[in-house]
Design a protein around this motif. Structure first.
Motif, mmCIF file in Angstrom:
data_model
loop_
_atom_site.group_PDB
_atom_site.id
_atom_site.type_symbol
_atom_site.label_atom_id
_atom_site.label_comp_id
_atom_site.label_asym_id
_atom_site.label_seq_id
_atom_site.Cartn_x
_atom_site.Cartn_y
_atom_site.Cartn_z
ATOM 1 N N ILE A 192 0.086 18.318 -6.765
ATOM 2 C CA ILE A 192 -0.757 17.622 -5.789
ATOM 3 C C ILE A 192 -1.514 18.637 -4.930
ATOM 4 O O ILE A 192 -0.927 19.566 -4.389
ATOM 5 C CB ILE A 192 0.095 16.700 -4.890
ATOM 6 C CG1 ILE A 192 0.945 15.754 -5.752
ATOM 7 C CG2 ILE A 192 -0.799 15.919 -3.941
ATOM 8 C CD1 ILE A 192 0.137 14.854 -6.666
ATOM 9 N N THR A 193 -2.808 18.438 -4.810
ATOM 10 C CA THR A 193 -3.629 19.313 -3.985
ATOM 11 C C THR A 193 -3.407 18.992 -2.519
ATOM 12 O O THR A 193 -3.581 17.845 -2.099
ATOM 13 C CB THR A 193 -5.115 19.144 -4.327
ATOM 14 O OG1 THR A 193 -5.310 19.397 -5.724
ATOM 15 C CG2 THR A 193 -5.973 20.098 -3.506
ATOM 16 N N PRO A 194 -3.017 19.974 -1.716
ATOM 17 C CA PRO A 194 -2.808 19.695 -0.286
ATOM 18 C C PRO A 194 -4.133 19.497 0.433
ATOM 19 O O PRO A 194 -5.199 19.875 -0.045
ATOM 20 C CB PRO A 194 -2.088 20.954 0.206
ATOM 21 C CG PRO A 194 -2.519 22.031 -0.743
ATOM 22 C CD PRO A 194 -2.709 21.366 -2.069
ATOM 23 N N GLY A 195 -4.047 18.916 1.614
ATOM 24 C CA GLY A 195 -5.238 18.669 2.411
ATOM 25 C C GLY A 195 -5.671 17.220 2.346
ATOM 26 O O GLY A 195 -5.407 16.504 1.370
ATOM 27 N N HIS A 196 -6.326 16.771 3.390
ATOM 28 C CA HIS A 196 -6.806 15.393 3.470
ATOM 29 C C HIS A 196 -7.831 15.129 2.372
ATOM 30 O O HIS A 196 -8.695 15.975 2.097
ATOM 31 C CB HIS A 196 -7.432 15.157 4.844
ATOM 32 C CG HIS A 196 -7.542 13.713 5.218
ATOM 33 N ND1 HIS A 196 -8.410 12.832 4.593
ATOM 34 C CD2 HIS A 196 -6.899 12.978 6.165
ATOM 35 C CE1 HIS A 196 -8.291 11.640 5.131
ATOM 36 N NE2 HIS A 196 -7.371 11.699 6.088
ATOM 37 N N PRO A 197 -7.776 13.972 1.704
ATOM 38 C CA PRO A 197 -8.760 13.676 0.653
ATOM 39 C C PRO A 197 -10.201 13.687 1.154
ATOM 40 O O PRO A 197 -11.127 13.861 0.347
ATOM 41 C CB PRO A 197 -8.352 12.267 0.182
ATOM 42 C CG PRO A 197 -6.922 12.120 0.571
ATOM 43 C CD PRO A 197 -6.764 12.912 1.832
ATOM 44 N N PHE A 198 -10.407 13.525 2.451
ATOM 45 C CA PHE A 198 -11.761 13.456 2.997
ATOM 46 C C PHE A 198 -12.004 14.537 4.055
ATOM 47 O O PHE A 198 -12.746 14.317 5.000
ATOM 48 C CB PHE A 198 -12.025 12.066 3.587
ATOM 49 C CG PHE A 198 -12.261 11.021 2.549
ATOM 50 C CD1 PHE A 198 -13.537 10.644 2.187
ATOM 51 C CD2 PHE A 198 -11.181 10.426 1.903
ATOM 52 C CE1 PHE A 198 -13.753 9.692 1.215
ATOM 53 C CE2 PHE A 198 -11.386 9.468 0.930
ATOM 54 C CZ PHE A 198 -12.680 9.091 0.573
ATOM 55 N N LEU A 251 -2.850 8.391 -3.104
ATOM 56 C CA LEU A 251 -3.381 9.745 -2.949
ATOM 57 C C LEU A 251 -3.258 10.214 -1.504
ATOM 58 O O LEU A 251 -2.941 11.383 -1.250
ATOM 59 C CB LEU A 251 -4.843 9.771 -3.396
ATOM 60 C CG LEU A 251 -5.594 11.087 -3.189
ATOM 61 C CD1 LEU A 251 -4.942 12.203 -4.000
ATOM 62 C CD2 LEU A 251 -7.062 10.930 -3.568
ATOM 63 N N TYR A 252 -3.506 9.331 -0.561
ATOM 64 C CA TYR A 252 -3.411 9.676 0.860
ATOM 65 C C TYR A 252 -1.998 10.143 1.209
ATOM 66 O O TYR A 252 -1.815 11.172 1.878
ATOM 67 C CB TYR A 252 -3.803 8.464 1.700
ATOM 68 C CG TYR A 252 -3.843 8.695 3.187
ATOM 69 C CD1 TYR A 252 -5.014 9.095 3.821
ATOM 70 C CD2 TYR A 252 -2.709 8.507 3.989
ATOM 71 C CE1 TYR A 252 -5.056 9.314 5.200
ATOM 72 C CE2 TYR A 252 -2.737 8.723 5.352
ATOM 73 C CZ TYR A 252 -3.921 9.123 5.954
ATOM 74 O OH TYR A 252 -3.946 9.330 7.310
ATOM 75 N N VAL A 253 -0.990 9.402 0.750
ATOM 76 C CA VAL A 253 0.404 9.747 1.061
ATOM 77 C C VAL A 253 0.799 11.050 0.377
ATOM 78 O O VAL A 253 1.414 11.937 0.992
ATOM 79 C CB VAL A 253 1.339 8.599 0.644
ATOM 80 C CG1 VAL A 253 2.805 9.029 0.748
ATOM 81 C CG2 VAL A 253 1.098 7.377 1.500
ATOM 82 N N LEU A 254 0.458 11.186 -0.901
ATOM 83 C CA LEU A 254 0.828 12.397 -1.626
ATOM 84 C C LEU A 254 0.163 13.633 -1.021
ATOM 85 O O LEU A 254 0.778 14.700 -0.920
ATOM 86 C CB LEU A 254 0.448 12.253 -3.105
ATOM 87 C CG LEU A 254 1.278 11.263 -3.920
ATOM 88 C CD1 LEU A 254 0.726 11.135 -5.329
ATOM 89 C CD2 LEU A 254 2.739 11.687 -3.967
ATOM 90 N N SER A 255 -1.102 13.508 -0.617
ATOM 91 C CA SER A 255 -1.796 14.641 -0.003
ATOM 92 C C SER A 255 -1.162 15.009 1.336
ATOM 93 O O SER A 255 -1.038 16.194 1.674
ATOM 94 C CB SER A 255 -3.281 14.299 0.194
ATOM 95 O OG SER A 255 -3.903 14.000 -1.037
ATOM 96 N N LEU A 296 0.817 -1.207 0.000
ATOM 97 C CA LEU A 296 0.000 0.000 0.000
ATOM 98 C C LEU A 296 0.855 1.262 0.000
ATOM 99 O O LEU A 296 0.359 2.341 -0.326
ATOM 100 C CB LEU A 296 -0.932 0.008 1.216
ATOM 101 C CG LEU A 296 -1.919 -1.159 1.322
ATOM 102 C CD1 LEU A 296 -2.749 -1.040 2.587
ATOM 103 C CD2 LEU A 296 -2.819 -1.217 0.097
ATOM 104 N N PHE A 297 2.131 1.152 0.379
ATOM 105 C CA PHE A 297 3.049 2.286 0.312
ATOM 106 C C PHE A 297 3.538 2.427 -1.125
ATOM 107 O O PHE A 297 4.096 1.478 -1.688
ATOM 108 C CB PHE A 297 4.243 2.066 1.240
ATOM 109 C CG PHE A 297 3.903 2.133 2.698
ATOM 110 C CD1 PHE A 297 4.063 3.301 3.406
ATOM 111 C CD2 PHE A 297 3.407 1.020 3.364
ATOM 112 C CE1 PHE A 297 3.743 3.373 4.761
ATOM 113 C CE2 PHE A 297 3.082 1.076 4.707
ATOM 114 C CZ PHE A 297 3.247 2.260 5.407
#
Length: 656
Positions: A562-568, A513-517, A221-222
């Motif tokens: 990459i858009t900053p901030g949590h995806p959710f 996406l989680y890691v990049l964000s 997952l990484f």
């Protein structure tokens, strides 16, 4: 580049090895092609010092309890190589009486052997698929002297895998994030963040195939981790003699505060490191102040070279990373743990891994640093390191994979009992390891978290670490989003997992996406609100880890996309309250007790209902009849009683 070309010329497979169990000698190598030690031939059982644990990894503990098993394991590099050696072993057990040719050393009722592939590439599932077929055919011969099939396997694998790319789906063959999420559900994200913090994580279950699959699936997952992030994951020194037995400083006593911080030190390592330190001179101030967390590093901040003297870790709280041990000075251990520290700052830029953020060291760089240190960047004699810290990994444009499994942080999918000393080795700052022996699980002080794979339970001993890993509302939304997409439409067994949404690649894309964000959020100015969605305590602890410092010290222009901030991220709602309540009930001890009580009560009610259901039904029917009769009587009674007392009046005249 030259070493890479040599690897391609040699082929991805190093050796095919057969390991057997001898009734007197125990586990030993019985055959290797090409020979592991060329002078001894194919049937030699001598191994190089770096691979002395190979027989115990290929033939795991308790193997006699299973007819077959599959093992993934990692070996240290040898012969001047710098990358990890990836091993896949297929174990089988056969009755001795079924053999066509029974050799003289077969004295037991069963014969236990493993066929192993030692490879330069981490193609676990692909190697396993090919190896299982050959192992089955090898055992069907019922004559283990027939080794031609093993030589053919070596040639076939090197021919078919020579040009295999490590960025394709073949890397993830047999690693299913869907199954992982179905089993661990939202706890997958807790495990994910636990490894980001570079903690000591031990997975436990038996047999081995049920252990290594979930462990390696989690690492998949990484982003880029399986393909390029494990090259430095098995650099450890095997214990070679009795003189290197561990010396506990001081002995670990359960229940004593701080006991988990004591480490095991090799006598030889201390002696060698001390000799190196005696050649150096430096000014040392004692009685260093208590450590305080340092702010995240800035690429624009000038950094200085590290001192040749490394300091012992000072951890005021479990927020500190276990990578503190890569800043350990062995001479301090000999002096009873006296703390030594210089107050000049700049240790971080020198490349030392994740410390606790205490006072920094600076000074002249010495080529022979003791124990484990960060690679040094050449700055042409200047104090500023322009190229940042070096991970030594093959990174993409975003700086991934993160340098987690480097500088003494080990990845051991399966650990043999003979490797137990690695858990307390001073050169090992952390690990993600799998074990089947109960002794590993009982040594709780040697790990930060124990993952019971069978029960999908994570045991974290430190309450402060549990606080760091508490999932935020945005994290719970993310985990719930994954679980819902994976669990829906599972009734269709033929199409299950074949679509994009909820499929294996889709899940990996979500974690990417989680890691990049998360990384993008750390680059923003005034990012406290952005990072709060990931958990402010977690982010603070992560910023002092080795992997974050290496990534942050280098520039990655592609991160601008990459858009900053949590995806959710989003406003708190009633649905979030329900999600939080559900998560709390499932994970807190009190919630588990309530859930168990409800389950027990429900079962009791059902069983009682089945036992007396018919009697209760008849009683209810009788009660309904009685009530109906009573209400009918009650409704008719006023008309019958009142009629005689009412005075009769003459009927009105009828108009015609």
């Amino acid at each position: 580049m030259e070493s890479h070309g040599k690897d391609e010329l040699k082929g991805p497979v190093l050796h095919i090895v057969v390991v057997g169990f001898h009734h007197k000698k125990g586990c030993q190598v019985e055959f290797s092609y090409p020979p592991v030690i060329p002078d001894e031939g194919h049937d030699g059982n001598t191994l190089p010092e770096e691979w002395k644990y190979l027989p115990f990894l290929a033939l795991p503990d308790g193997a006699h309890n299973f007819q077959e098993d599959t093992i993934y394991f990692h070996l240290p590099p040898r012969d001047g190589e710098t990358k990890c050696v990836y091993g896949v072993s297929c174990y089988r057990q056969i009755e001795a009486k079924a053999l066509k040719v029974r050799q003289a050393d077969v004295t037991r009722e069963t014969v236990q052997k493993s066929v192993c592939v030692l490879s330069r590439v981490p193609l676990y599932g692909l190697l396993q698929a090919k190896l299982q077929l050959i192992t089955h055919a090898y055992f069907e011969e019922k004559d283990f002297s027939q080794i031609s099939i093993l030589k053919e396997l070596y040639e076939h694998m090197n021919g078919s895998l020579r040009n295999t790319a490590l960025d394709g789906s073949q890397v993830y063959l047999g690693l299913s994030p869907r199954d992982l999420i179905l089993h661990f559900r939202h706890k997958v994200l807790i495990l994910f963040k636990l490894i980001l913090l570079e903690k000591k994580v031990l997975f436990y279950v038996s047999p081995v195939n049920t252990l290594v699959g979930p462990l390696m699936t989690l690492l998949s997952l990484f982003p880029g981790m399986i393909e390029h992030g494990l090259a430095d994951s098995s650099h450890y020194k095997p214990r070679s003699s009795v003189s290197e037995e561990p010396v506990l400083i001081p002995p670990v006593v359960e229940g004593v505060p701080g006991a988990e911080e004591f480490v095991s030190v090799s006598v030889t390592d201390i002696a060698n490191a001390t000799r190196e330190l005696e050649e150096a001179t430096t000014t040392i101030t004692t009685d260093a102040p208590q450590a305080q967390p340092s702010p995240s590093p800035s690429p624009s901040t000038p950094v200085k070279e590290d001192s040749h003297l490394l300091k012992p870790p000072q951890r005021p709280s479990p927020d500190s990373s276990e990578s503190d041990w890569e800043t350990l000075d062995p001479s301090v251990l000999e002096e009873g743990g006296q703390q030594k520290e210089e107050e000049t700052g700049g240790r971080e830029g020198a490349g030392v891994g994740s410390g606790t953020g205490q006072g920094q060291d600076s000074g002249a760089f010495e080529p022979s640093l003791p124990i484990t240190v960060q690679p040094q960047s050449s700055a042409g004699g200047q104090g500023v390191i322009t190229q940042g810290l070096v991970s030594g990994l093959d990174e993409d444009q975003y700086g991934l994979p993160l340098a987690i499994f480097t500088k003494g942080y080990l990845c051991l999918p399966y650990m043999a009992l003979q490797q137990h000393h690695l858990l307390s080795d001073v050169t090992v700052r952390g690990f993600v390891a799998g074990a089947t022996n109960i002794l590993f699980r009982q040594q709780r002080h040697l790990s930060d978290a124990i993952v019971d794979v069978e029960e999908a339970r994570i045991q974290i001993h430190d309450p402060e670490l549990r606080r760091l890993l508490n999932l935020t509302t945005a994290d719970l939304r993310f985990a719930d989003y994954l679980v819902k997409h994976v669990t829906e439409n599972r009734e269709d067994v033929f199409l299950d997992g074949t679509g994009w949404e909820g499929g294996d690649e889709w899940i990996r894309a979500q974690f990417n996406l989680y890691v990049l964000s998360l990384l993008s959020s750390t680059l923003q100015q005034d990012n406290e609100k952005l990072l709060a969605d990931y958990g402010a305590p977690f982010v603070s602890a992560w910023k002092i880890t080795h992997n974050f410092r290496v990534w942050y010290s280098n520039k990655h222009p592609a991160m601008a996309e990459i858009t900053p901030g949590h995806p959710f991220l989003g406003q708190y709602s009633v649905a979030d309250m329900k999600l939080r309540l559900s998560h709390s009930v499932q994970n807190s001890e009190r919630g588990k007790k309530i859930g168990n009580a409800v389950m027990t009560t429900s079962r009791s009610v059902v069983q009682t209902g089945k036992a007396v259901g018919q009697s209760v039904g008849e009683a209810l029917t009788s009660a309904k009849s009685a009530m109906s009769s009573w209400f009918s009587t009650l409704a008719q009674q006023p008309a019958v009683v009142a009629a005689p007392t009412r005075p009769e009046r003459p009927a009105p005249p009828v108009l015609e």
